[in-house]
Design a protein around this motif. Sequence first.
Motif, PDB file in Angstrom:
ATOM      1  N   ARG A  25       4.791   7.693  -6.528  1.00  0.00           N
ATOM      2  CA  ARG A  25       5.958   6.897  -6.104  1.00  0.00           C
ATOM      3  C   ARG A  25       6.131   5.672  -6.986  1.00  0.00           C
ATOM      4  O   ARG A  25       5.170   5.160  -7.544  1.00  0.00           O
ATOM      5  CB  ARG A  25       5.775   6.442  -4.639  1.00  0.00           C
ATOM      6  N   LYS A  26       7.359   5.201  -7.058  1.00  0.00           N
ATOM      7  CA  LYS A  26       7.646   4.013  -7.848  1.00  0.00           C
ATOM      8  C   LYS A  26       6.875   2.822  -7.263  1.00  0.00           C
ATOM      9  O   LYS A  26       6.828   2.649  -6.041  1.00  0.00           O
ATOM     10  CB  LYS A  26       9.152   3.739  -7.819  1.00  0.00           C
ATOM     11  N   PHE A  27       6.303   2.021  -8.144  1.00  0.00           N
ATOM     12  CA  PHE A  27       5.523   0.864  -7.706  1.00  0.00           C
ATOM     13  C   PHE A  27       6.419  -0.150  -6.997  1.00  0.00           C
ATOM     14  O   PHE A  27       7.497  -0.487  -7.478  1.00  0.00           O
ATOM     15  CB  PHE A  27       4.863   0.212  -8.926  1.00  0.00           C
ATOM     16  N   SER A  28       5.959  -0.617  -5.874  1.00  0.00           N
ATOM     17  CA  SER A  28       6.690  -1.629  -5.138  1.00  0.00           C
ATOM     18  C   SER A  28       5.708  -2.730  -4.742  1.00  0.00           C
ATOM     19  O   SER A  28       4.898  -2.571  -3.834  1.00  0.00           O
ATOM     20  CB  SER A  28       7.322  -0.975  -3.901  1.00  0.00           C
ATOM     21  N   ALA A  29       5.767  -3.834  -5.484  1.00  0.00           N
ATOM     22  CA  ALA A  29       4.784  -4.908  -5.302  1.00  0.00           C
ATOM     23  C   ALA A  29       4.904  -5.517  -3.912  1.00  0.00           C
ATOM     24  O   ALA A  29       5.980  -5.984  -3.531  1.00  0.00           O
ATOM     25  CB  ALA A  29       4.991  -5.984  -6.366  1.00  0.00           C
ATOM     26  N   HIS A  30       3.828  -5.497  -3.162  1.00  0.00           N
ATOM     27  CA  HIS A  30       3.862  -6.127  -1.841  1.00  0.00           C
ATOM     28  C   HIS A  30       2.466  -6.542  -1.403  1.00  0.00           C
ATOM     29  O   HIS A  30       1.480  -5.940  -1.799  1.00  0.00           O
ATOM     30  CB  HIS A  30       4.480  -5.182  -0.800  1.00  0.00           C
ATOM     31  N   VAL A  31       2.429  -7.588  -0.602  1.00  0.00           N
ATOM     32  CA  VAL A  31       1.185  -8.029   0.032  1.00  0.00           C
ATOM     33  C   VAL A  31       1.346  -7.765   1.521  1.00  0.00           C
ATOM     34  O   VAL A  31       2.235  -8.333   2.171  1.00  0.00           O
ATOM     35  CB  VAL A  31       0.950  -9.538  -0.194  1.00  0.00           C
ATOM     36  N   THR A  32       0.524  -6.891   2.054  1.00  0.00           N
ATOM     37  CA  THR A  32       0.614  -6.578   3.485  1.00  0.00           C
ATOM     38  C   THR A  32       0.085  -7.758   4.299  1.00  0.00           C
ATOM     39  O   THR A  32      -1.025  -8.231   4.072  1.00  0.00           O
ATOM     40  CB  THR A  32      -0.200  -5.309   3.814  1.00  0.00           C
ATOM     41  N   LEU A  33       0.918  -8.208   5.243  1.00  0.00           N
ATOM     42  CA  LEU A  33       0.537  -9.347   6.089  1.00  0.00           C
ATOM     43  C   LEU A  33       0.178  -8.906   7.497  1.00  0.00           C
ATOM     44  O   LEU A  33      -0.720  -9.464   8.123  1.00  0.00           O
ATOM     45  CB  LEU A  33       1.688 -10.355   6.152  1.00  0.00           C
ATOM     46  N   LEU A  34       0.935  -7.924   8.026  1.00  0.00           N
ATOM     47  CA  LEU A  34       0.716  -7.436   9.389  1.00  0.00           C
ATOM     48  C   LEU A  34       0.719  -5.919   9.404  1.00  0.00           C
ATOM     49  O   LEU A  34       1.481  -5.292   8.668  1.00  0.00           O
ATOM     50  CB  LEU A  34       1.848  -7.900  10.322  1.00  0.00           C
TER      51      LEU A  34
ATOM     52  N   ARG B 292       9.641   0.177   8.438  1.00  0.00           N
ATOM     53  CA  ARG B 292       9.606   0.870   9.730  1.00  0.00           C
ATOM     54  C   ARG B 292       8.629   2.033   9.722  1.00  0.00           C
ATOM     55  O   ARG B 292       7.963   2.298  10.718  1.00  0.00           O
ATOM     56  CB  ARG B 292      10.984   1.462  10.038  1.00  0.00           C
ATOM     57  N   HIS B 293       8.604   2.757   8.594  1.00  0.00           N
ATOM     58  CA  HIS B 293       7.850   4.018   8.592  1.00  0.00           C
ATOM     59  C   HIS B 293       6.355   3.819   8.815  1.00  0.00           C
ATOM     60  O   HIS B 293       5.692   4.681   9.385  1.00  0.00           O
ATOM     61  CB  HIS B 293       8.115   4.822   7.315  1.00  0.00           C
ATOM     62  N   ASN B 294       5.818   2.674   8.354  1.00  0.00           N
ATOM     63  CA  ASN B 294       4.378   2.470   8.543  1.00  0.00           C
ATOM     64  C   ASN B 294       4.053   1.188   9.320  1.00  0.00           C
ATOM     65  O   ASN B 294       2.892   0.809   9.416  1.00  0.00           O
ATOM     66  CB  ASN B 294       3.651   2.494   7.194  1.00  0.00           C
ATOM     67  N   HIS B 295       5.109   0.546   9.857  1.00  0.00           N
ATOM     68  CA  HIS B 295       4.932  -0.628  10.727  1.00  0.00           C
ATOM     69  C   HIS B 295       4.167  -1.754  10.054  1.00  0.00           C
ATOM     70  O   HIS B 295       3.304  -2.391  10.649  1.00  0.00           O
ATOM     71  CB  HIS B 295       4.253  -0.227  12.044  1.00  0.00           C
ATOM     72  N   ILE B 296       4.502  -1.942   8.772  1.00  0.00           N
ATOM     73  CA  ILE B 296       3.871  -3.012   8.005  1.00  0.00           C
ATOM     74  C   ILE B 296       4.878  -4.144   7.782  1.00  0.00           C
ATOM     75  O   ILE B 296       6.056  -3.887   7.547  1.00  0.00           O
ATOM     76  CB  ILE B 296       3.355  -2.435   6.662  1.00  0.00           C
TER      77      ILE B 296
END
Length: 176
Positions: free
Chosen positions: A116-125, A79-83
């Motif tokens: 910040r703790k690493f949080s693996a993610h692939v941004t799609l939108l 929510r915070h960055n709308h990703i």
Amino acid sequence: MRVFFALWPGPAIARRLHKEGERAHVTTGGRRMRRDTLHLTLAFIGDMPRERLDALLACADKVAFTPFALALDRIAAWRHNHIVWAGASVQPPELESLVSQLNAVLADAGFPVEPRKFSAHVTLLRNARGELPASEIAPPIEWPVHAFALIESDRAQDGAHYAVLKSWPAAGASGR
Ligand code: ATP
Ligand code: MG
């Protein structure tokens, strides 16, 4: 120059990720990342003088890792960055090790590291709105990781353009 280290998927993985983005887009709207730009950021350096490039390359030379499989099995929204992003419910130890080694050598060389703790993610939108309950990707997207790369980011009106500056193969991998 603006740079970051990332995992860059091959075309088959990128295609599946892009398809997941299309599905989520129906619910949330927003801007879909282009298929050829999809990636998983390992360490973000940001803007730095081009004179620092050799030092940065030397950092990556010190990192050792073995090939591993990353199962991208869920899609969710922040929510915070709308990703809207695809991620792994289990972060392989090899991935954790890759990120912590990178952070250590970067810090030693005076580059900024993410606290910040690493949080693996692939941004799609990006700029996604509305609710998107976290859901499973079934079957999971099995991403065989056998290299990491240094990427230059060139931010344009129509979204960022990325260029792979150099890629480092895993031990025993061909670099592809
Ligand atoms: P734009 O900023 O133009 O919307 P972008 O975010 O894709 O496009 P960059 O800002 O150059 O391009 O970021 C490159 C990659 O690094 C992206 O995956 C982005 O999510 C990630 N990134 C950007 N800033 C940070 C940060 N402060 N910490 C961690 N990762 C970041
Ligand atoms: Mg950005």
